[in-house]
Design a protein around this motif. Structure first.
Motif, PDB file in Angstrom:
ATOM      1  N   PRO A  47      18.856  12.674 -57.941  1.00 38.60           N
ATOM      2  CA  PRO A  47      18.507  11.671 -58.946  1.00 38.60           C
ATOM      3  C   PRO A  47      18.309  10.286 -58.309  1.00 38.60           C
ATOM      4  O   PRO A  47      19.111   9.863 -57.478  1.00 38.60           O
ATOM      5  N   ASP A  48      17.228   9.619 -58.700  1.00 37.97           N
ATOM      6  CA  ASP A  48      16.916   8.252 -58.241  1.00 37.97           C
ATOM      7  C   ASP A  48      16.707   8.147 -56.737  1.00 37.97           C
ATOM      8  O   ASP A  48      16.797   7.058 -56.163  1.00 37.97           O
ATOM      9  N   GLU A  49      16.426   9.246 -56.078  1.00 37.82           N
ATOM     10  CA  GLU A  49      16.200   9.244 -54.633  1.00 37.82           C
ATOM     11  C   GLU A  49      14.747   8.905 -54.341  1.00 37.82           C
ATOM     12  O   GLU A  49      13.837   9.454 -54.975  1.00 37.82           O
ATOM     13  N   THR A  50      14.505   8.013 -53.399  1.00 41.15           N
ATOM     14  CA  THR A  50      13.135   7.666 -53.031  1.00 41.15           C
ATOM     15  C   THR A  50      12.489   8.812 -52.268  1.00 41.15           C
ATOM     16  O   THR A  50      13.167   9.698 -51.724  1.00 41.15           O
ATOM     17  N   ALA A  51      11.155   8.780 -52.212  1.00 42.47           N
ATOM     18  CA  ALA A  51      10.431   9.819 -51.487  1.00 42.47           C
ATOM     19  C   ALA A  51      10.807   9.830 -50.012  1.00 42.47           C
ATOM     20  O   ALA A  51      11.003  10.894 -49.413  1.00 42.47           O
ATOM     21  N   ALA A  52      10.920   8.644 -49.407  1.00 41.89           N
ATOM     22  CA  ALA A  52      11.299   8.553 -47.997  1.00 41.89           C
ATOM     23  C   ALA A  52      12.694   9.116 -47.777  1.00 41.89           C
ATOM     24  O   ALA A  52      12.946   9.838 -46.802  1.00 41.89           O
ATOM     25  N   ALA A  53      13.610   8.797 -48.690  1.00 40.47           N
ATOM     26  CA  ALA A  53      14.984   9.272 -48.552  1.00 40.47           C
ATOM     27  C   ALA A  53      15.072  10.781 -48.740  1.00 40.47           C
ATOM     28  O   ALA A  53      15.813  11.463 -48.026  1.00 40.47           O
ATOM     29  N   THR A  54      14.311  11.309 -49.694  1.00 38.08           N
ATOM     30  CA  THR A  54      14.316  12.756 -49.915  1.00 38.08           C
ATOM     31  C   THR A  54      13.801  13.497 -48.690  1.00 38.08           C
ATOM     32  O   THR A  54      14.423  14.453 -48.208  1.00 38.08           O
ATOM     33  N   ASP A  85       2.617   6.926 -58.290  1.00 42.37           N
ATOM     34  CA  ASP A  85       3.193   6.048 -59.317  1.00 42.37           C
ATOM     35  C   ASP A  85       4.711   6.165 -59.400  1.00 42.37           C
ATOM     36  O   ASP A  85       5.288   6.187 -60.494  1.00 42.37           O
ATOM     37  N   GLY A  86       5.362   6.277 -58.241  1.00 41.38           N
ATOM     38  CA  GLY A  86       6.810   6.358 -58.211  1.00 41.38           C
ATOM     39  C   GLY A  86       7.379   7.721 -58.531  1.00 41.38           C
ATOM     40  O   GLY A  86       8.603   7.914 -58.508  1.00 41.38           O
ATOM     41  N   GLN A  87       6.520   8.700 -58.805  1.00 36.84           N
ATOM     42  CA  GLN A  87       6.972  10.048 -59.127  1.00 36.84           C
ATOM     43  C   GLN A  87       6.704  10.993 -57.951  1.00 36.84           C
ATOM     44  O   GLN A  87       5.609  10.999 -57.402  1.00 36.84           O
ATOM     45  N   GLN A  88       7.710  11.769 -57.594  1.00 35.16           N
ATOM     46  CA  GLN A  88       7.550  12.720 -56.500  1.00 35.16           C
ATOM     47  C   GLN A  88       6.766  13.948 -56.960  1.00 35.16           C
ATOM     48  O   GLN A  88       7.010  14.480 -58.039  1.00 35.16           O
ATOM     49  N   LEU A  89       5.835  14.369 -56.120  1.00 31.68           N
ATOM     50  CA  LEU A  89       5.055  15.574 -56.372  1.00 31.68           C
ATOM     51  C   LEU A  89       5.456  16.620 -55.339  1.00 31.68           C
ATOM     52  O   LEU A  89       5.228  16.432 -54.149  1.00 31.68           O
ATOM     53  N   GLY A  90       6.034  17.688 -55.784  1.00 32.01           N
ATOM     54  CA  GLY A  90       6.444  18.743 -54.863  1.00 32.01           C
ATOM     55  C   GLY A  90       5.379  19.810 -54.741  1.00 32.01           C
ATOM     56  O   GLY A  90       4.211  19.616 -55.113  1.00 32.01           O
ATOM     57  N   LYS A  91       5.765  20.956 -54.235  1.00 30.29           N
ATOM     58  CA  LYS A  91       4.860  22.096 -54.155  1.00 30.29           C
ATOM     59  C   LYS A  91       4.635  22.624 -55.577  1.00 30.29           C
ATOM     60  O   LYS A  91       5.593  22.892 -56.296  1.00 30.29           O
ATOM     61  N   ASP A 156       1.554  26.237 -52.221  1.00 32.59           N
ATOM     62  CA  ASP A 156       2.739  25.965 -51.404  1.00 32.59           C
ATOM     63  C   ASP A 156       2.596  24.633 -50.668  1.00 32.59           C
ATOM     64  O   ASP A 156       3.286  24.379 -49.684  1.00 32.59           O
ATOM     65  N   CYS A 157       1.709  23.771 -51.173  1.00 29.12           N
ATOM     66  CA  CYS A 157       1.387  22.508 -50.506  1.00 29.12           C
ATOM     67  C   CYS A 157       1.679  21.340 -51.438  1.00 29.12           C
ATOM     68  O   CYS A 157       1.141  21.283 -52.553  1.00 29.12           O
ATOM     69  N   ALA A 158       2.530  20.414 -51.007  1.00 29.04           N
ATOM     70  CA  ALA A 158       2.846  19.238 -51.817  1.00 29.04           C
ATOM     71  C   ALA A 158       1.568  18.454 -52.113  1.00 29.04           C
ATOM     72  O   ALA A 158       0.830  18.101 -51.202  1.00 29.04           O
TER      73      ALA A 158
END
Length: 202
Positions: A47-54, A85-91, A156-158
């Motif tokens: 929760p609330d983790e930045t993309a770089a931190a994740t 826009d601040g939202q992480q996009l995963g696979k 399987d690609c972010a």
């Protein structure tokens, strides 16, 4: 791959903590013998983790997860997170999610945070790096999205677009210090880390 020493100079084993065919192909470009192993790490963002931190946390976790099985190896972990826009996009995992990702990214700039960790299991020393690649997507149509996904199937690609394959047609511009980072393994940073660890790539 079978266990074998990394080089006559070091006698160390190099292990890629990933089952990704893209990262395996990239590491293979260096011409070094290596093994691959699944790190078994949960890739869910906190929760609330930045993309770089994740991406950095997961890269370290992947490399460190194998230290017990390889007590005298150099372990490579890498992870990538797309950010819009601040939202992480995963696979995406499914066709429907890939359509939604590509629609949201259409005509926009997306940041790809690709983290790298090299864990020396002999000394427990870990060195890290994070590459940020900025990708501007084309203003493609829904029909083009469907045709692309049916041909490339990048589930399987972010971010749902493989720059090394047909996904390049969905991209207008890439700004990066390392072209391999967007594919999933920043080789420029990795070569520097290996050199510092006493491994001569060439």
């Amino acid at each position: 791959m079978q266990k074998q020493p990394l080089s006559p100079q070091t006698g160390r084993t190099l292990v890629l903590a990933s089952t990704s065919p893209y990262r395996r192909e990239l590491l293979g470009r260096l011409g070094l013998p290596f093994e691959t192993a699944s790190p078994g790490v949960d890739e869910t963002p906190l929760p609330d983790e930045t993309a770089a931190a994740t991406s950095l946390r997961l890269a370290i976790a992947k490399a460190s997860a194998l230290a017990g099985n390889y007590p005298d190896a150099l372990l490579i972990g890498s992870d990538q997170v797309a950010l819009l826009d601040g939202q992480q996009l995963g696979k995406p995992g499914t066709h429907e999610r890939a359509v939604a990702q590509l629609q949201a990214m259409r005509g926009r700039e997306v940041e790809f945070h690709t983290a790298l960790a090299l864990h020396d299991s002999r000394s427990a020393r870990i060195v890290t790096a994070v590459d940020v690649t900025r990708v501007t997507m084309r203003d493609y149509s829904d029909a083009q999205i469907e045709r692309y996904l049916l041909r490339d199937q990048p589930y399987d690609c972010a971010g749902s677009a493989k720059v090394e394959a047909l996904g390049i047609v969905m991209i207008a511009r890439v700004a990066s210090d390392d072209p391999t980072a967007l594919i999933g393994l920043p080789l420029i940073a990795l070569v520097g880390m290996l050199n510092d660890a006493g491994v001569e790539v060439v």
